[in-house]
Design a protein around this motif. Structure first.
Motif, mmCIF file in Angstrom:
data_model
loop_
_atom_site.group_PDB
_atom_site.id
_atom_site.type_symbol
_atom_site.label_atom_id
_atom_site.label_comp_id
_atom_site.label_asym_id
_atom_site.label_seq_id
_atom_site.Cartn_x
_atom_site.Cartn_y
_atom_site.Cartn_z
ATOM 1 N N UNK A 173 0.839 -1.195 0.000
ATOM 2 C CA UNK A 173 0.000 0.000 0.000
ATOM 3 C C UNK A 173 0.876 1.248 0.000
ATOM 4 N N UNK A 174 0.299 2.362 -0.351
ATOM 5 C CA UNK A 174 1.007 3.636 -0.366
ATOM 6 C C UNK A 174 1.334 4.041 1.069
ATOM 7 N N UNK A 175 2.626 4.128 1.401
ATOM 8 C CA UNK A 175 3.016 4.441 2.776
ATOM 9 C C UNK A 175 2.614 5.854 3.167
ATOM 10 N N UNK A 176 2.323 6.699 2.183
ATOM 11 C CA UNK A 176 1.929 8.079 2.482
ATOM 12 C C UNK A 176 0.418 8.259 2.542
ATOM 13 N N UNK A 177 -0.315 7.188 2.257
ATOM 14 C CA UNK A 177 -1.765 7.295 2.242
ATOM 15 C C UNK A 177 -2.349 7.190 3.641
ATOM 16 N N UNK A 178 -3.320 8.049 3.934
ATOM 17 C CA UNK A 178 -3.998 8.011 5.230
ATOM 18 C C UNK A 178 -4.915 6.797 5.336
ATOM 19 N N UNK A 179 -5.243 6.206 4.181
ATOM 20 C CA UNK A 179 -6.154 5.063 4.165
ATOM 21 C C UNK A 179 -5.415 3.733 4.192
ATOM 22 N N UNK A 180 -4.109 3.768 4.440
ATOM 23 C CA UNK A 180 -3.312 2.541 4.350
ATOM 24 C C UNK A 180 -3.855 1.451 5.268
ATOM 25 N N UNK A 181 -4.286 1.827 6.489
ATOM 26 C CA UNK A 181 -4.750 0.821 7.456
ATOM 27 C C UNK A 181 -6.207 0.443 7.221
ATOM 28 N N UNK A 182 -6.844 1.033 6.179
ATOM 29 C CA UNK A 182 -8.259 0.784 5.932
ATOM 30 C C UNK A 182 -8.479 0.192 4.549
ATOM 31 N N UNK A 183 -7.566 -0.648 4.114
ATOM 32 C CA UNK A 183 -7.726 -1.296 2.812
ATOM 33 C C UNK A 183 -8.936 -2.211 2.869
ATOM 34 N N UNK A 184 -9.858 -2.003 1.959
ATOM 35 C CA UNK A 184 -11.105 -2.762 2.002
ATOM 36 C C UNK A 184 -11.153 -3.839 0.924
ATOM 37 N N UNK A 185 -12.185 -4.664 1.004
ATOM 38 C CA UNK A 185 -12.414 -5.716 0.023
ATOM 39 C C UNK A 185 -13.574 -5.309 -0.870
ATOM 40 N N UNK A 186 -13.389 -5.432 -2.187
ATOM 41 C CA UNK A 186 -14.427 -5.031 -3.126
ATOM 42 C C UNK A 186 -14.856 -6.212 -3.996
ATOM 43 N N UNK A 187 -16.007 -6.057 -4.643
ATOM 44 C CA UNK A 187 -16.515 -7.103 -5.529
ATOM 45 C C UNK A 187 -15.876 -6.999 -6.904
ATOM 46 N N UNK A 188 -16.073 -8.031 -7.700
ATOM 47 C CA UNK A 188 -15.541 -8.028 -9.061
ATOM 48 C C UNK A 188 -16.181 -6.912 -9.883
ATOM 49 N N UNK A 189 -17.497 -6.695 -9.696
ATOM 50 C CA UNK A 189 -18.182 -5.616 -10.414
ATOM 51 C C UNK A 189 -17.575 -4.262 -10.075
ATOM 52 N N UNK A 190 -17.327 -4.022 -8.788
ATOM 53 C CA UNK A 190 -16.733 -2.748 -8.369
ATOM 54 C C UNK A 190 -15.332 -2.576 -8.959
#
Length: 351
Positions: A173-190
């Protein structure tokens, strides 16, 4: 004529002069390319180089020569498969001379797209991978290319050593991203919807955002175009990467893709991206590594515009259904695909 003054011997069929991975019969087999003749041959006044992101390429250079394998494609389909796998290259008609003949042959060969042979310049040095160098050397030896040529022009090239499985690299993940600890799971459609706006690829359940390492670089670079053409939209790039990047140390996924295959493929992409000045950033995980059995309306909205364009080129019904299979990466949705095919035909008044 590109070389000399002797008129080339005109033969029926499609002849291809290979100097990279396609000299190896295993590479051709994995890409489902059939040939009816292969001979070692020479292309004069050109030089083989691996300086373009570690990939094989030829440049015009008087006095030099490139040794490779000239082969005749069994059908037009086989040639089209070669072109599909080598997206990012342009092909040229060149005159090559087989080792065992005095009659030159006009054959097609590839050069990096955008590089005119007469004016090509070698860019900053980038090393090829050991795996690639070895399969080229093995293929040339198999087809009888001179050992001195293999030793000097192939095995003498500096390369990036292959990694062991416990050394395989992964996208992070991007070490500078504020969302690094919130990587989510998405569907194939998404994933498909996001891929429409950004260059996202899926590998082993990881979804990776691909972009130029230098923000000032163009999004139309040849390697990024190859990624867009061949990797975007696939639910898992692993098997495709195994077709493109044959590794003699790794068994083919005949009985299914394993975790080792996925980790190997991700490592290959990490290294290739570095060679091609691209950056891959882990942005999320894929909920299901396989696409849905039925196509949602959102997926259909991505597929149908391309379908209509494709159909206007007078494709057959079988071709269209195969195209839809490829476009959605869902070979299970045959009922849905047939329905979409019929809708596409009726919407433009075709049969």
């Amino acid at each position: 004529l590109l070389n000399g003054t002797t008129a080339p011997f005109i033969m029926s069929g499609i002849f291809y002069f290979a100097y990279g991975a396609m000299v190896n019969p295993v590479s051709r087999s994995r890409r489902e390319v059939e040939t009816v003749m292969e001979k070692p041959a020479v292309l004069d006044n050109h030089q083989l180089t691996f300086a373009l992101a570690g990939a094989a390429n030829i440049v015009h250079k008087p006095g030099w020569s490139v040794h490779g394998v000239v082969m005749e494609c069994k059908t037009e389909v086989d040639w089209e498969r070669i072109v599909d796998f080598d997206h990012g290259y342009a092909y040229l008609e060149v005159e090559v001379l087989p080792y065992t003949s005095k009659e030159p042959i006009m054959a097609r060969t590839f050069v990096m797209a955008g590089d005119a042979l007469e004016n090509a310049k070698l860019p900053s040095n980038r090393l090829p991978q050991e795996r690639f160098i070895r399969i080229v050397a093995e293929g040339m030896k198999y087809h009888g290319v001179e050992q001195e040529v293999i030793d000097f022009h192939i095995m003498n090239v500096p390369y990036i050593p292959s990694r062991k499985p416990d050394e395989y690299r992964r996208f992070s993940a991007d070490i500078n991203s504020k969302k690094r600890s919130k990587i989510k799971t998405i569907s194939y459609d998404d994933y498909l919807m996001k891929s429409k706006k950004m260059v996202w690829i899926a590998i082993g359940g990881h979804v990776v955002h691909v972009k130029p390492t230098d923000e000032n670089d163009s999004m139309s670079g040849p390697f990024l175009q190859w990624v867009k053409q061949n990797l975007v939209g696939k639910s898992d790039c692993t098997q495709y990467m195994m077709q493109v990047c044959y590794d003699p140390t790794l068994s083919w996924c005949e009985n299914g893709v394993t975790d080792l295959h996925r980790r190997w493929a991700e490592n290959v992409l990490v290294e290739k991206f570095e060679q091609g000045d691209l950056t891959g950033i882990l942005v999320c995980f894929l909920k299901d590594p396989s696409p849905p059995r039925r196509l949602s309306r959102r997926v259909a909205s991505l597929v149908l515009p391309r379908t209509l364009s494709f159909w206007r080129k007078e494709a057959s019904s079988n071709d269209l259904q195969q195209f839809l299979c490829d476009a959605t990466k869902s070979g299970d949705s045959r009922t849905t695909l047939a329905s979409l095919a019929n809708s596409a035909r009726s919407s433009i008044g075709g049969d």
